[in-house]
Design an enzyme around this catalytic site. Sequence first.
Site, PDB file in Angstrom:
ATOM      1  N   ASP A 102       0.823  -1.210   0.000  1.00 60.29           N
ATOM      2  CA  ASP A 102       0.000   0.000   0.000  1.00 60.29           C
ATOM      3  C   ASP A 102       0.861   1.266   0.000  1.00 60.29           C
ATOM      4  O   ASP A 102       0.714   2.123  -0.859  1.00 60.29           O
ATOM      5  CB  ASP A 102      -1.027  -0.010   1.156  1.00 60.29           C
ATOM      6  CG  ASP A 102      -0.407  -0.229   2.541  1.00 60.29           C
ATOM      7  OD1 ASP A 102       0.820  -0.444   2.623  1.00 60.29           O
ATOM      8  OD2 ASP A 102      -1.144  -0.195   3.536  1.00 60.29           O
ATOM      9  N   ASP A 105       6.806   4.010   3.449  1.00 59.53           N
ATOM     10  CA  ASP A 105       6.927   5.133   4.373  1.00 59.53           C
ATOM     11  C   ASP A 105       8.398   5.217   4.806  1.00 59.53           C
ATOM     12  O   ASP A 105       9.225   5.778   4.078  1.00 59.53           O
ATOM     13  CB  ASP A 105       5.956   4.862   5.534  1.00 59.53           C
ATOM     14  CG  ASP A 105       5.835   6.000   6.516  1.00 59.53           C
ATOM     15  OD1 ASP A 105       5.788   7.152   6.088  1.00 59.53           O
ATOM     16  OD2 ASP A 105       5.767   5.736   7.732  1.00 59.53           O
ATOM     17  N   ARG A 167     -10.731   1.479   6.048  1.00 57.11           N
ATOM     18  CA  ARG A 167     -10.176   0.724   4.928  1.00 57.11           C
ATOM     19  C   ARG A 167     -11.144   0.695   3.747  1.00 57.11           C
ATOM     20  O   ARG A 167     -10.741   0.506   2.606  1.00 57.11           O
ATOM     21  CB  ARG A 167      -9.910  -0.737   5.325  1.00 57.11           C
ATOM     22  CG  ARG A 167      -8.749  -0.937   6.264  1.00 57.11           C
ATOM     23  CD  ARG A 167      -8.405  -2.431   6.311  1.00 57.11           C
ATOM     24  NE  ARG A 167      -7.613  -2.769   7.481  1.00 57.11           N
ATOM     25  CZ  ARG A 167      -6.290  -2.704   7.538  1.00 57.11           C
ATOM     26  NH1 ARG A 167      -5.589  -2.308   6.489  1.00 57.11           N
ATOM     27  NH2 ARG A 167      -5.649  -3.042   8.634  1.00 57.11           N
TER      28      ARG A 167
HETATM   29  P1  IMP Z   1       7.324   1.450   6.432  1.00 51.71           P
HETATM   30  O1  IMP Z   1       7.875   0.162   6.947  1.00 51.71           O
HETATM   31  O2  IMP Z   1       7.579   2.578   7.382  1.00 51.71           O
HETATM   32  O3  IMP Z   1       7.714   1.781   5.023  1.00 51.71           O
HETATM   33  O4  IMP Z   1       5.784   1.337   6.549  1.00 51.71           O
HETATM   34  C1  IMP Z   1       4.993   0.759   5.662  1.00 51.71           C
HETATM   35  C2  IMP Z   1       3.674   0.428   6.311  1.00 51.71           C
HETATM   36  O5  IMP Z   1       3.256   1.402   7.258  1.00 51.71           O
HETATM   37  C3  IMP Z   1       2.616   0.415   5.254  1.00 51.71           C
HETATM   38  O6  IMP Z   1       2.452  -0.888   4.777  1.00 51.71           O
HETATM   39  C4  IMP Z   1       1.390   0.863   5.997  1.00 51.71           C
HETATM   40  O7  IMP Z   1       0.735  -0.267   6.511  1.00 51.71           O
HETATM   41  C5  IMP Z   1       1.891   1.669   7.144  1.00 51.71           C
HETATM   42  N1  IMP Z   1       1.689   3.112   6.869  1.00 51.71           N
HETATM   43  C6  IMP Z   1       2.616   4.002   6.469  1.00 51.71           C
HETATM   44  N2  IMP Z   1       2.085   5.218   6.294  1.00 51.71           N
HETATM   45  C7  IMP Z   1       0.769   5.084   6.584  1.00 51.71           C
HETATM   46  C8  IMP Z   1      -0.342   6.004   6.538  1.00 51.71           C
HETATM   47  O8  IMP Z   1      -0.232   7.188   6.205  1.00 51.71           O
HETATM   48  N3  IMP Z   1      -1.551   5.481   6.871  1.00 51.71           N
HETATM   49  C9  IMP Z   1      -1.729   4.176   7.243  1.00 51.71           C
HETATM   50  N4  IMP Z   1      -0.718   3.287   7.270  1.00 51.71           N
HETATM   51  C10 IMP Z   1       0.512   3.736   6.953  1.00 51.71           C
HETATM   52 MG    MG Z   2       1.215  -2.281   5.646  1.00 54.06          MG
END
Ligand code: IMP
Ligand code: MG
Length: 180
Positions: A102, A105, A167
Amino acid sequence: MPQRPYMIDQLISAKAIAARIESLAREIGDEFRDTDKLVVVGLLRGSFVFIADLVRELDLPVEVDFLEASSYGDAMESSREVRILKDLRAAIEGRDVLVVEDIVDTGHTLSHVTRYLMTRKPARLKTIALLDKPSRREVDFTADWIGFSIPDEFVVGYGIDFAQRNRNLPFIGKVRFTED
Ligand code: IMP
Ligand code: MG
Protein backbone atom coordinates in the site's frame (compact mmCIF):
# COMPACT_ATOMS: atom_id res chain seq x y z
CA MET A 1 -7.58 3.85 23.87
CA PRO A 2 -10.19 6.46 22.86
CA GLN A 3 -9.70 7.85 19.39
CA ARG A 4 -9.14 11.58 19.01
CA PRO A 5 -11.84 12.97 16.71
CA TYR A 6 -10.77 13.46 13.12
CA MET A 7 -12.02 14.34 9.68
CA ILE A 8 -10.91 12.83 6.38
CA ASP A 9 -10.08 15.10 3.46
CA GLN A 10 -9.92 13.51 0.03
CA LEU A 11 -6.39 13.45 -1.38
CA ILE A 12 -6.72 11.08 -4.38
CA SER A 13 -10.08 10.27 -5.97
CA ALA A 14 -11.27 6.78 -6.86
CA LYS A 15 -11.23 7.84 -10.52
CA ALA A 16 -7.61 9.01 -10.37
CA ILE A 17 -6.57 5.75 -8.68
CA ALA A 18 -8.31 3.68 -11.37
CA ALA A 19 -6.64 5.65 -14.17
CA ARG A 20 -3.21 5.28 -12.58
CA ILE A 21 -3.68 1.53 -12.10
CA GLU A 22 -4.55 1.11 -15.78
CA SER A 23 -1.29 2.70 -16.78
CA LEU A 24 0.77 0.81 -14.17
CA ALA A 25 -0.78 -2.47 -15.36
CA ARG A 26 0.39 -1.73 -18.91
CA GLU A 27 3.98 -1.17 -17.69
CA ILE A 28 3.88 -4.33 -15.57
CA GLY A 29 2.48 -6.24 -18.55
CA ASP A 30 5.44 -5.10 -20.65
CA GLU A 31 7.94 -6.16 -17.97
CA PHE A 32 6.45 -9.63 -17.45
CA ARG A 33 5.19 -10.28 -21.01
CA ASP A 34 7.31 -13.43 -21.30
CA THR A 35 6.40 -14.87 -17.91
CA ASP A 36 4.98 -18.29 -17.44
CA LYS A 37 2.81 -17.35 -14.45
CA LEU A 38 3.48 -14.29 -12.35
CA VAL A 39 3.17 -14.66 -8.57
CA VAL A 40 1.51 -11.47 -7.33
CA VAL A 41 2.11 -11.15 -3.59
CA GLY A 42 -0.07 -8.76 -1.62
CA LEU A 43 1.13 -7.54 1.77
CA LEU A 44 -1.73 -7.88 4.25
CA ARG A 45 -3.79 -6.09 5.05
CA GLY A 46 -3.34 -2.66 3.48
CA SER A 47 -2.86 -3.86 -0.10
CA PHE A 48 -6.04 -5.93 -0.39
CA VAL A 49 -8.04 -3.38 -2.40
CA PHE A 50 -5.09 -2.32 -4.55
CA ILE A 51 -4.10 -5.90 -5.47
CA ALA A 52 -7.73 -6.72 -6.35
CA ASP A 53 -7.93 -3.81 -8.79
CA LEU A 54 -4.39 -4.30 -10.12
CA VAL A 55 -4.69 -8.01 -11.00
CA ARG A 56 -7.93 -7.36 -12.86
CA GLU A 57 -6.09 -4.92 -15.12
CA LEU A 58 -3.21 -7.33 -15.78
CA ASP A 59 -3.42 -9.17 -19.05
CA LEU A 60 -1.09 -11.95 -17.85
CA PRO A 61 -1.45 -15.36 -16.21
CA VAL A 62 -1.17 -14.66 -12.48
CA GLU A 63 -1.19 -16.53 -9.22
CA VAL A 64 -2.20 -14.49 -6.16
CA ASP A 65 -0.67 -15.01 -2.74
CA PHE A 66 -0.42 -13.01 0.47
CA LEU A 67 2.19 -12.33 3.08
CA GLU A 68 1.73 -10.50 6.34
CA ALA A 69 4.48 -8.54 8.01
CA SER A 70 4.18 -6.91 11.42
CA SER A 71 3.09 -3.34 11.11
CA TYR A 72 2.20 -0.20 12.98
CA GLY A 73 -0.28 -1.97 15.22
CA ASP A 74 -2.75 0.72 16.16
CA ALA A 75 -0.25 3.55 16.24
CA MET A 76 0.78 6.11 13.64
CA GLU A 77 4.48 5.30 13.89
CA SER A 78 6.44 2.50 12.24
CA SER A 79 7.68 -0.23 14.58
CA ARG A 80 10.91 -0.47 12.51
CA GLU A 81 11.48 -4.06 13.53
CA VAL A 82 9.71 -6.10 10.88
CA ARG A 83 8.59 -9.69 11.44
CA ILE A 84 6.83 -12.11 9.10
CA LEU A 85 3.48 -13.03 10.65
CA LYS A 86 2.06 -15.03 7.74
CA ASP A 87 4.21 -16.57 5.06
CA LEU A 88 3.49 -17.36 1.39
CA ARG A 89 1.81 -20.57 0.32
CA ALA A 90 3.51 -20.50 -3.08
CA ALA A 91 7.05 -21.74 -3.68
CA ILE A 92 8.76 -18.89 -5.54
CA GLU A 93 12.17 -20.32 -6.38
CA GLY A 94 12.90 -19.67 -10.05
CA ARG A 95 9.64 -17.77 -10.51
CA ASP A 96 8.66 -14.19 -11.32
CA VAL A 97 7.28 -12.32 -8.33
CA LEU A 98 5.59 -8.95 -7.94
CA VAL A 99 5.21 -7.69 -4.36
CA VAL A 100 2.26 -5.32 -3.92
CA GLU A 101 2.27 -2.85 -1.03
CA ASP A 102 0.00 0.00 0.00
CA ILE A 103 2.56 2.59 1.14
CA VAL A 104 6.32 2.93 1.35
CA ASP A 105 6.93 5.13 4.37
CA THR A 106 10.17 4.62 6.33
CA GLY A 107 11.03 1.80 3.89
CA HIS A 108 11.65 -0.80 6.62
CA THR A 109 8.78 -3.11 5.64
CA LEU A 110 9.47 -3.51 1.92
CA SER A 111 13.21 -3.57 2.36
CA HIS A 112 12.90 -6.40 4.91
CA VAL A 113 10.29 -8.32 2.90
CA THR A 114 12.26 -8.16 -0.35
CA ARG A 115 15.46 -9.34 1.36
CA TYR A 116 13.48 -12.17 2.96
CA LEU A 117 11.93 -13.26 -0.34
CA MET A 118 15.24 -13.00 -2.23
CA THR A 119 16.66 -15.79 -0.03
CA ARG A 120 14.23 -18.09 -1.86
CA LYS A 121 15.90 -17.29 -5.17
CA PRO A 122 13.04 -16.04 -7.35
CA ALA A 123 13.96 -15.54 -11.02
CA ARG A 124 12.79 -11.91 -10.84
CA LEU A 125 11.37 -9.94 -7.93
CA LYS A 126 9.77 -6.54 -8.48
CA THR A 127 7.85 -4.26 -6.15
CA ILE A 128 4.93 -1.90 -6.58
CA ALA A 129 3.45 0.47 -4.00
CA LEU A 130 0.33 2.55 -4.50
CA LEU A 131 1.73 5.39 -2.41
CA ASP A 132 5.20 6.63 -1.57
CA LYS A 133 6.21 9.12 1.12
CA PRO A 134 9.83 9.78 0.13
CA SER A 135 10.35 12.43 2.81
CA ARG A 136 9.86 9.80 5.55
CA ARG A 137 12.49 7.34 4.35
CA GLU A 138 14.85 5.87 6.97
CA VAL A 139 16.35 3.08 4.88
CA ASP A 140 17.30 3.28 1.24
CA PHE A 141 14.45 1.61 -0.63
CA THR A 142 12.86 2.40 -3.99
CA ALA A 143 9.90 0.47 -5.34
CA ASP A 144 10.00 -0.44 -9.05
CA TRP A 145 6.58 1.15 -9.58
CA ILE A 146 4.80 3.81 -7.55
CA GLY A 147 1.22 4.96 -7.99
CA PHE A 148 1.49 8.36 -6.35
CA SER A 149 4.18 10.17 -4.43
CA ILE A 150 2.58 12.03 -1.50
CA PRO A 151 3.70 14.46 1.20
CA ASP A 152 4.11 13.44 4.83
CA GLU A 153 0.43 13.04 5.70
CA PHE A 154 -1.29 10.16 7.47
CA VAL A 155 -3.63 8.63 4.90
CA VAL A 156 -6.55 6.20 4.96
CA GLY A 157 -8.93 4.50 2.54
CA TYR A 158 -8.67 2.17 -0.45
CA GLY A 159 -7.52 -0.60 1.92
CA ILE A 160 -5.42 1.60 4.20
CA ASP A 161 -6.47 1.99 7.83
CA PHE A 162 -6.10 4.18 10.85
CA ALA A 163 -6.37 1.87 13.89
CA GLN A 164 -8.31 -0.63 11.72
CA ARG A 165 -10.83 1.94 10.48
CA ASN A 166 -11.58 3.55 7.10
CA ARG A 167 -10.18 0.72 4.93
CA ASN A 168 -13.45 0.67 2.99
CA LEU A 169 -13.32 4.24 1.71
CA PRO A 170 -13.16 4.12 -2.11
CA PHE A 171 -10.65 7.01 -2.25
CA ILE A 172 -7.42 7.99 -0.45
CA GLY A 173 -7.97 10.62 2.20
CA LYS A 174 -5.78 12.35 4.71
CA VAL A 175 -6.51 12.38 8.41
CA ARG A 176 -7.06 15.80 9.97
CA PHE A 177 -7.54 15.92 13.74
CA THR A 178 -10.28 18.20 14.98
CA GLU A 179 -10.86 19.68 18.40
CA ASP A 180 -13.64 18.18 20.45
P1 IMP B 1 7.32 1.45 6.43
O1 IMP B 1 7.87 0.16 6.95
O2 IMP B 1 7.58 2.58 7.38
O3 IMP B 1 7.71 1.78 5.02
O4 IMP B 1 5.78 1.34 6.55
C1 IMP B 1 4.99 0.76 5.66
C2 IMP B 1 3.67 0.43 6.31
O5 IMP B 1 3.26 1.40 7.26
C3 IMP B 1 2.62 0.42 5.25
O6 IMP B 1 2.45 -0.89 4.78
C4 IMP B 1 1.39 0.86 6.00
O7 IMP B 1 0.73 -0.27 6.51
C5 IMP B 1 1.89 1.67 7.14
N1 IMP B 1 1.69 3.11 6.87
C6 IMP B 1 2.62 4.00 6.47
N2 IMP B 1 2.09 5.22 6.29
C7 IMP B 1 0.77 5.08 6.58
C8 IMP B 1 -0.34 6.00 6.54
O8 IMP B 1 -0.23 7.19 6.21
N3 IMP B 1 -1.55 5.48 6.87
C9 IMP B 1 -1.73 4.18 7.24
N4 IMP B 1 -0.72 3.29 7.27
C10 IMP B 1 0.51 3.74 6.95
MG1 MG C 1 1.21 -2.28 5.65
